[in-house]
Design a protein around this motif. Sequence first.
Motif: not given
Length: 167
Positions: A65-72, A158-161
């Motif tokens: 999770i923390l590796s994803l850009n802009e995760q919420e 993941q799709r959003y990132a």
Amino acid sequence: MRNVLLMCLLLTGCSAQMDSPEKRINDFYSFYLTAFVTDTHEDNLDSPKMREYIARDTLFRLKKILSLNEQEIIGSDYFTYTQDYAAEWIPDLSVSNAINSVSGKVVNVGLGAGNGQKQRLNVYLRNEDGKWKIYRVTDTSHHFEQYIFDDRAIAAAQRYAASITSP
């Protein structure tokens, strides 16, 4: 009869070596809060200390999770449900007696939060590799949980990132 006695000795010897859930949680939060406020990087998810206290699947999910850009999915520190922490609050740590849960134990934790306030958490543990390890933390002060086990939310993140990093 001799085999029964030997089996009893082995079982008591194994259980005597496993720390109680309360001790594990107290030890973890004493370590973690100190590392969190001093920025020693011992609280890095890949550190040996974190692998000592946190279940493998939980570490895997947090890293993913923390590796994803802009995760919420994770909006604050997962183990404290705070953005930051003050060293003078560490002595206010309190750990209750563990209670049984479906998959292990639950320990209620009170983190000092300044001005005599406490941040209340439920910390869930399961036996992994002969040790009680944390696999889930919920914020009972605010009736909130960061959904690190929600596979659909992770897939959407993941799709959003991927969409914001694609040319």
